[in-house]
Design a protein around this motif. Structure first.
Motif, PDB file in Angstrom:
ATOM      1  N   ALA A   1      47.013  -0.613 -36.998  1.00 57.28           N
ATOM      2  CA  ALA A   1      45.975   0.328 -36.420  1.00 57.28           C
ATOM      3  C   ALA A   1      44.251   0.445 -36.737  1.00 57.28           C
ATOM      4  N   LYS A   2      43.863  -1.206 -37.625  1.00 57.13           N
ATOM      5  CA  LYS A   2      42.524  -1.264 -37.921  1.00 57.13           C
ATOM      6  C   LYS A   2      41.775  -1.759 -36.915  1.00 57.13           C
ATOM      7  N   ALA A   3      42.809  -2.256 -35.712  1.00 59.99           N
ATOM      8  CA  ALA A   3      42.325  -3.429 -35.261  1.00 59.99           C
ATOM      9  C   ALA A   3      41.811  -2.394 -33.891  1.00 59.99           C
ATOM     10  N   GLU A   4      41.659  -1.238 -33.752  1.00 57.83           N
ATOM     11  CA  GLU A   4      40.486  -0.385 -33.274  1.00 57.83           C
ATOM     12  C   GLU A   4      39.839  -0.312 -33.373  1.00 57.83           C
ATOM     13  N   ARG A   5      39.374   0.002 -34.585  1.00 51.78           N
ATOM     14  CA  ARG A   5      38.763   0.519 -35.204  1.00 51.78           C
ATOM     15  C   ARG A   5      37.299  -0.648 -34.751  1.00 51.78           C
ATOM     16  N   ALA A   6      36.977   0.228 -34.273  1.00 49.09           N
ATOM     17  CA  ALA A   6      34.575  -0.447 -33.948  1.00 49.09           C
ATOM     18  C   ALA A   6      34.608  -1.531 -34.462  1.00 49.09           C
ATOM     19  N   ASP A   7      34.189  -1.111 -35.658  1.00 48.39           N
ATOM     20  CA  ASP A   7      33.477  -1.965 -37.096  1.00 48.39           C
ATOM     21  C   ASP A   7      34.698  -3.249 -36.877  1.00 48.39           C
ATOM     22  N   VAL A   8      35.727  -3.033 -36.908  1.00 48.93           N
ATOM     23  CA  VAL A   8      36.875  -4.347 -37.053  1.00 48.93           C
ATOM     24  C   VAL A   8      36.768  -4.825 -36.178  1.00 48.93           C
ATOM     25  N   ALA A   9      37.392  -4.551 -34.860  1.00 44.99           N
ATOM     26  CA  ALA A   9      37.024  -5.085 -33.548  1.00 44.99           C
ATOM     27  C   ALA A   9      35.772  -6.066 -32.964  1.00 44.99           C
ATOM     28  N   GLY A  10      34.221  -5.020 -32.997  1.00 46.12           N
ATOM     29  CA  GLY A  10      32.637  -5.836 -32.945  1.00 46.12           C
ATOM     30  C   GLY A  10      32.898  -6.837 -34.454  1.00 46.12           C
ATOM     31  N   LEU A  11      33.480  -6.781 -35.067  1.00 45.75           N
ATOM     32  CA  LEU A  11      33.470  -8.541 -36.608  1.00 45.75           C
ATOM     33  C   LEU A  11      34.385  -9.547 -36.072  1.00 45.75           C
ATOM     34  N   VAL A  12      35.490  -9.239 -35.495  1.00 43.37           N
ATOM     35  CA  VAL A  12      36.303  -9.912 -34.246  1.00 43.37           C
ATOM     36  C   VAL A  12      35.985 -10.660 -33.086  1.00 43.37           C
ATOM     37  N   GLU A  13      35.105  -9.706 -32.459  1.00 41.60           N
ATOM     38  CA  GLU A  13      34.819 -10.215 -31.265  1.00 41.60           C
ATOM     39  C   GLU A  13      33.594 -11.377 -31.933  1.00 41.60           C
ATOM     40  N   LEU A  14      33.034 -10.915 -32.618  1.00 45.04           N
ATOM     41  CA  LEU A  14      31.296 -11.710 -32.678  1.00 45.04           C
ATOM     42  C   LEU A  14      32.036 -13.434 -33.728  1.00 45.04           C
ATOM     43  N   LEU A  15      33.092 -12.730 -34.513  1.00 47.83           N
ATOM     44  CA  LEU A  15      33.927 -14.241 -35.250  1.00 47.83           C
ATOM     45  C   LEU A  15      34.334 -14.879 -33.636  1.00 47.83           C
ATOM     46  N   VAL A  16      35.388 -14.931 -32.680  1.00 47.15           N
ATOM     47  CA  VAL A  16      35.993 -15.538 -32.174  1.00 47.15           C
ATOM     48  C   VAL A  16      34.345 -15.574 -30.947  1.00 47.15           C
ATOM     49  N   LYS A  17      33.556 -14.788 -30.755  1.00 48.88           N
ATOM     50  CA  LYS A  17      32.359 -15.717 -29.826  1.00 48.88           C
ATOM     51  C   LYS A  17      31.530 -16.668 -29.736  1.00 48.88           C
ATOM     52  N   ALA A  18      31.818 -16.515 -31.700  1.00 49.58           N
ATOM     53  CA  ALA A  18      30.567 -17.402 -32.125  1.00 49.58           C
ATOM     54  C   ALA A  18      31.133 -19.208 -32.385  1.00 49.58           C
ATOM     55  N   ALA A  19      32.313 -19.447 -31.612  1.00 53.27           N
ATOM     56  CA  ALA A  19      33.030 -20.617 -31.911  1.00 53.27           C
ATOM     57  C   ALA A  19      33.528 -21.233 -30.442  1.00 53.27           C
ATOM     58  N   PRO A  20      32.952 -20.757 -29.067  1.00 54.26           N
ATOM     59  CA  PRO A  20      33.135 -20.922 -28.456  1.00 54.26           C
ATOM     60  C   PRO A  20      33.716 -22.400 -28.097  1.00 54.26           C
ATOM     61  N   ALA A  21      32.483 -23.316 -28.560  1.00 57.46           N
ATOM     62  CA  ALA A  21      33.015 -24.948 -28.497  1.00 57.46           C
ATOM     63  C   ALA A  21      34.106 -25.833 -28.633  1.00 57.46           C
ATOM     64  N   THR A  22      34.804 -24.892 -29.743  1.00 66.14           N
ATOM     65  CA  THR A  22      35.857 -25.648 -30.201  1.00 66.14           C
ATOM     66  C   THR A  22      36.902 -24.679 -29.835  1.00 66.14           C
ATOM     67  N   SER A  23      37.878 -23.215 -29.652  1.00 63.05           N
ATOM     68  CA  SER A  23      38.497 -22.832 -29.469  1.00 63.05           C
ATOM     69  C   SER A  23      37.714 -20.965 -29.357  1.00 63.05           C
ATOM     70  N   GLY A  24      38.882 -20.272 -29.176  1.00 60.18           N
ATOM     71  CA  GLY A  24      38.592 -19.141 -29.460  1.00 60.18           C
ATOM     72  C   GLY A  24      39.849 -18.088 -28.715  1.00 60.18           C
ATOM     73  N   LYS A  25      40.570 -18.407 -28.824  1.00 65.25           N
ATOM     74  CA  LYS A  25      41.945 -18.256 -27.780  1.00 65.25           C
ATOM     75  C   LYS A  25      42.154 -16.511 -28.794  1.00 65.25           C
ATOM     76  N   VAL A  26      42.476 -15.543 -27.875  1.00 69.06           N
ATOM     77  CA  VAL A  26      43.471 -14.523 -28.549  1.00 69.06           C
ATOM     78  C   VAL A  26      44.560 -14.730 -28.694  1.00 69.06           C
ATOM     79  N   GLY A  27      45.789 -14.029 -29.856  1.00 67.16           N
ATOM     80  CA  GLY A  27      46.369 -14.013 -29.661  1.00 67.16           C
ATOM     81  C   GLY A  27      47.183 -12.458 -29.757  1.00 67.16           C
ATOM     82  N   ALA A  28      48.466 -12.593 -29.302  1.00 67.70           N
ATOM     83  CA  ALA A  28      49.023 -11.315 -29.242  1.00 67.70           C
ATOM     84  C   ALA A  28      49.464 -10.553 -30.778  1.00 67.70           C
ATOM     85  N   PRO A  29      49.373  -8.561 -30.570  1.00 73.42           N
ATOM     86  CA  PRO A  29      49.749  -8.859 -32.136  1.00 73.42           C
ATOM     87  C   PRO A  29      50.722  -8.902 -32.168  1.00 73.42           C
ATOM     88  N   ARG A  30      51.462  -9.420 -33.327  1.00 75.21           N
ATOM     89  CA  ARG A  30      53.091  -9.144 -33.932  1.00 75.21           C
ATOM     90  C   ARG A  30      53.988  -7.899 -34.475  1.00 75.21           C
TER      91      ARG A  30
END
Lengths: 310, 310
Positions: B281-310
């Motif tokens: 449920a919290k994955a939809e909060r704008a701040d949470v989603a934004g931070l995650v996106e930032l963290l994913v983007k910040a390391a495109p060199a070595t990875s950055g795959k998005v997993g499915a919700p479990r």
DNA sequence: AGGATTGGGCAAGAAAAACTTCTGGAGCCC
DNA sequence: GGGCTCCAGAAGTTTTTCTTGCCCAATCCT
């Protein structure tokens, strides 16, 4: 619309919150308490918030749980209302019952007579047709069939697991019987054989009946009378045309009235029970439920088990 | 409350009715069109009424379908609102992020700096703690961990699958290196060994690195320096205490600034990726989603795959 | 027209979710 | 303190849901 919370978990929550106990909720939902516990935890994990506080063997709603309960109750109530609305869908509906040929006259009709006697203004359509029937397209509320394997997805109620026994008219027996209820010496041409047609193969044969009664005779169908409907076999026997393996539920009335006599207590069970099928939503209509109940009760002697909805 | 119609079928119906197509609905729901088709049929069987008319490859709502659509949409909307409500639950919340010790300083902090630079008024709590963490009780919005196997039920996003490579301070290399990047002759006491503590066992060893680089040396940990935290290994190397197998994401800044030099392009992957976990449920909060996106983007060199919700 | 394309139905097997059973522990009641 | 009730957790099973692959009908496009 964004991602929805798990709906079944919402349902479990609503019941648990209302019941104030996982165990009671489990009973209401017809599952084990562990299942409820898991669903609740599921929902808590989804939200990332506790909904209940657990203290030993007691639970109470948290503030968060309190906050959402009314909304869950309302939403689920709305959905339940949808179901109810579907039933009314023209409200002025008659009750439409569909039966196979064999059951219409000797089984359903007398039972409906009882019902209509009690509720004379009840509007019932009886349709007579063989399986398979498309309940949806023909707007049928209740289908009665031989066997419990038709119509997956529909709610199933077992009505009666019938058996067959040798019956004939009293005068016939006086003329041909020779006082021998073992039927060992009866002429082959006097047996009435029932053939259920191409779709069914489990109707007991005379050979089976003789085996069950300890004998070993196997009358040849090609010599006796053959009828293509079990109710016709009863009718033929009643008219003195021979001895039939009659289904108990169909012969009942004739036996009690003395128009038929049973030649032996030995009977052979049919391969399957007779069952009622209905769309789960319609099972809650008062008229449908009432009719099913009547049909189940009307035959307590030989069966009457209620199956779970599928 | 009486028996409810199958809720997931209701959901499928709502989407299909709105989309006007099973295929589009399937896309929206993230399932195959056959699944939607089945759920709809499921609901139709439950009600005993057709909800869609099918003609060839086209569908349209029946009268019954039309009648119930608004109610389903409203009920599901209400439930979605419950989810949204849970997030606000005090609206004034700060964003609470939980990280393991090793990531706090050299990985999370610089990335948060970027975020806070853009949104200076953003309120973020950073908690530093090891697995396992109870997100619910501590009201944590986002947990970052090593490995993708923690926290079943939570939504999982893979952030970076890091690798380690030999790093040391430039002056250190000038003094001890002898110009030999194969490290074959370096004295054992100059290797820094990282020990991840009792709960983890997959951090690459010097022996593994030598194997990967084509050599076969296996420096004995009992002779070199040993640190209990990967970020401490980096810090030690930066201070000229030896050569560390440093994680790329942690050494990055020091490498770019010249405070550390990489002695070889050969690196060894960690056993697991770093992952972010959050209640769905919290994955939809704008701040949470934004931070995650930032963290994913910040390391495109070595990875950055998005997993499915479990 | 006629082939290609789109969208839904159906059946089988695979994957995921839900449920049951069993065991254990915490509070309550006598 | 001992027994009872009720919830939690783990393991295993069952049921439900979903996917895959194929078919068919209607439409679209040359």
């Amino acid at each position: 619309m964004e991602r929805l919370p798990p709906l079944n978990a919402i349902k479990a929550f609503e019941v648990a919150a209302r019941a104030g106990s996982f165990t009671l909720a489990a009973t209401e939902l017809g599952v084990s308490s562990a299942a409820v516990s898991q669903q609740i935890r599921n929902l808590e994990t989804w939200f990332g918030k506790q909904l209940f506080v657990r203290s030993g063997n007691r639970i109470a709603l948290t503030d968060a749980g309190h906050a959402i309960y009314p909304q869950t109750a309302r939403a689920l109530g709305d959905i339940a209302a949808i179901g109810r609305r579907m039933l009314e869908g023209g409200l002025r509906t008659r009750l439409v019952v569909s039966v196979p040929f064999s059951l219409a006259e000797l089984w359903l009709a007398p039972r409906l007579a009882v019902l209509l006697d009690a509720f004379p203004q009840m509007a019932i359509d009886v349709r007579v047709e063989d399986d398979p029937v498309d309940l949806m397209r023909q707007n049928i509320d209740l289908r009665i069939s031989y066997g419990d394997y038709h119509y997956p997805g529909l709610k199933l109620v077992r009505l009666v697991h019938d058996d067959v026994l040798p019956v004939c008219a009293p005068e016939f027996w006086r003329r041909h019987g020779n006082g021998d209820p073992s039927l060992a010496d009866l002429h082959e041409s006097l047996f009435i054989h029932t053939n259920w047609g191409p779709n069914y193969a489990s109707h007991p044969t005379w050979a089976e009946w003789f085996t069950a009664s300890g004998g070993s005779r196997a009358p040849d169908p090609s010599h006796g009378r053959r009828v293509g409907l079990s109710s016709l076999a009863i009718a033929s026997a009643r008219l003195g045309l021979g001895i039939a393996l009659g289904q108990r539920v169909m012969a009942q009335a004739d036996l009690e009235a003395g128009r038929l006599i049973a030649l032996s207590p030995v009977s052979v069970r049919l391969g399957h029970p007779y069952c009622a099928f209905m769309p789960p939503a319609k099972a809650e209509r008062a008229d449908v439920a009432g009719l099913v109940e009547l049909l189940v009760k009307a035959a307590p002697a030989t069966s009457g088990k209620v199956g779970a909805p599928r």
